[in-house]
Enzyme design. Structure first.
Site, PDB file in Angstrom:
ATOM      1  N   GLN A  35      -0.517   9.913   3.771  1.00 19.18           N
ATOM      2  CA  GLN A  35      -0.319  11.091   2.932  1.00 19.18           C
ATOM      3  C   GLN A  35      -1.331  11.196   1.799  1.00 19.18           C
ATOM      4  O   GLN A  35      -1.610  12.295   1.317  1.00 19.18           O
ATOM      5  CB  GLN A  35       1.095  11.098   2.370  1.00 19.18           C
ATOM      6  CG  GLN A  35       1.418   9.978   1.403  1.00 19.18           C
ATOM      7  CD  GLN A  35       2.848  10.081   0.894  1.00 19.18           C
ATOM      8  OE1 GLN A  35       3.610  10.967   1.286  1.00 19.18           O
ATOM      9  NE2 GLN A  35       3.215   9.181   0.010  1.00 19.18           N
ATOM     10  N   ARG A 107      -4.990  -6.181  -4.274  1.00 18.07           N
ATOM     11  CA  ARG A 107      -4.476  -5.459  -3.103  1.00 18.07           C
ATOM     12  C   ARG A 107      -5.465  -4.398  -2.627  1.00 18.07           C
ATOM     13  O   ARG A 107      -5.664  -4.212  -1.419  1.00 18.07           O
ATOM     14  CB  ARG A 107      -3.133  -4.809  -3.440  1.00 18.07           C
ATOM     15  CG  ARG A 107      -2.542  -3.989  -2.298  1.00 18.07           C
ATOM     16  CD  ARG A 107      -1.248  -3.307  -2.710  1.00 18.07           C
ATOM     17  NE  ARG A 107      -0.169  -4.261  -2.845  1.00 18.07           N
ATOM     18  CZ  ARG A 107       0.706  -4.545  -1.888  1.00 18.07           C
ATOM     19  NH1 ARG A 107       0.598  -3.969  -0.704  1.00 18.07           N
ATOM     20  NH2 ARG A 107       1.668  -5.416  -2.102  1.00 18.07           N
ATOM     21  N   TYR A 212      -2.306 -15.318 -11.599  1.00 18.85           N
ATOM     22  CA  TYR A 212      -3.335 -15.871 -10.721  1.00 18.85           C
ATOM     23  C   TYR A 212      -4.612 -15.039 -10.798  1.00 18.85           C
ATOM     24  O   TYR A 212      -4.614 -13.896 -11.271  1.00 18.85           O
ATOM     25  CB  TYR A 212      -2.849 -15.964  -9.272  1.00 18.85           C
ATOM     26  CG  TYR A 212      -2.235 -14.709  -8.676  1.00 18.85           C
ATOM     27  CD1 TYR A 212      -3.004 -13.770  -8.003  1.00 18.85           C
ATOM     28  CD2 TYR A 212      -0.859 -14.491  -8.751  1.00 18.85           C
ATOM     29  CE1 TYR A 212      -2.440 -12.652  -7.427  1.00 18.85           C
ATOM     30  CE2 TYR A 212      -0.279 -13.376  -8.180  1.00 18.85           C
ATOM     31  CZ  TYR A 212      -1.073 -12.458  -7.513  1.00 18.85           C
ATOM     32  OH  TYR A 212      -0.492 -11.344  -6.951  1.00 18.85           O
ATOM     33  N   ASP A 291       8.515  -2.584   4.900  1.00 17.47           N
ATOM     34  CA  ASP A 291       9.493  -2.101   3.928  1.00 17.47           C
ATOM     35  C   ASP A 291      10.323  -0.933   4.449  1.00 17.47           C
ATOM     36  O   ASP A 291      11.372  -0.621   3.883  1.00 17.47           O
ATOM     37  CB  ASP A 291       8.792  -1.674   2.628  1.00 17.47           C
ATOM     38  CG  ASP A 291       8.426  -2.860   1.755  1.00 17.47           C
ATOM     39  OD1 ASP A 291       8.788  -3.993   2.112  1.00 17.47           O
ATOM     40  OD2 ASP A 291       7.780  -2.651   0.713  1.00 17.47           O
TER      41      ASP A 291
END
Length: 375
Positions: A35, A107, A212, A291
């Site tokens: 999307q 990410r 981290y 998910d």
């Protein structure tokens, strides 16, 4: 010979991209619908354990990810108040045992690398699914821009608020867990003179901070917290926050944690949601992963990992069992994933992972390509 079947994947997150890449490498006609109007470096830190990196190896991406990510030798858990060590869990210090590297990375950076394993012509941005209808020969997808498309198999990889799940099972708001997380990205130069370990989680009885590095050169540092919260405004994805709010929330934590907070240039806070276990993972020509069917708290750093493992097992089922009987193929996938995903979900929600010395081999040593699909 690969069966002639057109496969659509809704959602170009990490699970959807992994599925598209693996299906494409296997020779399937796959289309990935996203999307968002284009790719952007969204999100913050993420950890890929050896269980995920073995799948990246199959995608031909393992070396590229290793080249830009941080490789912590240990996961340290420390007491928030005085910094005393609670556990020292070997990660890359036992690389040979797990069969792959443990990495920490942004990410957005790993997402961009993974998109490189998908044929650009197979990715359609700006495609927000609003509905689909299954018929005897396929699934007709309808998008917000007024366009439609038809596939013979549909994979719903569209996350917590999955439109595919909602169409299968009906609308249902996700459940607020009573937890929020603060996030901050920090240029490592702002931490000069501080004790900085590459992968450490600071704990107290009711909250924590995970910290981290995000790159091989250790130029970018990240922390994310878990904190109790009474409520969260409906429909709000995230909110800006402040260092002052974090100092208040982590009052009593040691000077190192306070210094991390002070070094943050900007701070945001995010709600943590979940769902009750779904009564089904597939129906007809439609199947869910990640998910969309088993969201979880991020406290094991395995949410994306479970989506990627789902993708790999689903693609194995499609390629090895065929699509002539989709119900049987999808049920084999669900059967081989539901126990592991549920166990990770339970441990994540309990927020006990690696707080004390324990052996994480059941997670990191797992290899989805060693599973006997006929078992």
């Amino acid at each position: 010979m690969v069966e002639s079947v057109r496969i659509g994947i809704v959602g170009a997150g990490l699970g959807g991209v992994a599925a598209a890449g693996l299906l494409g490498r296997a020779g399937y006609d796959v289309t990935l619908y996203e999307q968002a109007p284009s790719f952007s470096r969204l999100g913050a830190g993420i950890q890929f354990g050896p269980n995920v990196m073995k799948i990246m190896r199959r995608l031909g991406l393992e070396e590229r990810i290793e080249a830009v990510s941080c490789h912590p030798d240990f996961w340290f858990s420390r007491n928030g108040a005085d910094g005393a060590y609670l556990s020292r869990i070997p990660l890359n210090a036992q690389h040979d045992r797990y069969g792959a590297t443990y990495v920490t990375i942004h990410r957005g950076d790993v997402h961009e690398i993974m998109l490189g394993a998908v044929d650009p012509a197979a990715i359609r941005f700006g495609k927000k699914l609003v509905d689909f209808e299954e018929n005897a020969s396929g699934v007709v997808l309808s998008f917000e821009d007024g366009t439609t498309d038809t596939v013979e198999m549909l994979i719903g990889a569209d996350g917590l608020n999955s439109r595919v799940r909602e169409t299968l099972l009906g609308p249902e708001d996700p459940l607020f867990t009573g937890w929020i997380g603060h996030r901050a990205l920090i240029p490592a130069a702002r931490l000069s003179g501080l004790e900085v370990e590459p992968c450490v989680k600071w704990w107290s009885s009711d909250r924590h901070m995970m910290a981290y590095f995000l790159d091989r050169n250790r130029d970018e540092f990240y922390f994310v917290t878990g904190e109790p919260a009474a409520d969260w405004p409906r429909g709000v994805a995230w909110q800006p926050s402040t260092r002052a709010a974090l100092h208040e929330s982590f009052k009593g934590y040691c000077d190192t944690v306070q210094a991390y907070i002070e070094a943050a240039e900007s701070v945001t806070k995010w709600p943590l949601f979940t769902r009750d276990p779904l009564p089904l993972w597939h129906k007809g020509r439609v199947v869910l992963l990640g998910d969309a069917c088993h969201p979880m708290k991020p406290h094991m750093a395995q949410g994306a990992a479970m989506a990627i493992e789902d993708a790999a097992v689903l693609v194995r089922c499609i390629t090895e069992l065929g699509v002539g009987d989709m119900a049987a193929t999808f049920e084999t996938y669900r059967r081989h994933r539901v126990e592991r995903a549920s166990r990770v979900q339970q441990v994540s929600n309990a927020n006990t992972w690696l707080r004390a010395d324990e052996d994480p081999y059941w997670v990191y040593g797992h290899d989805v390509y060693a599973i006997d699909l006929n078992a």
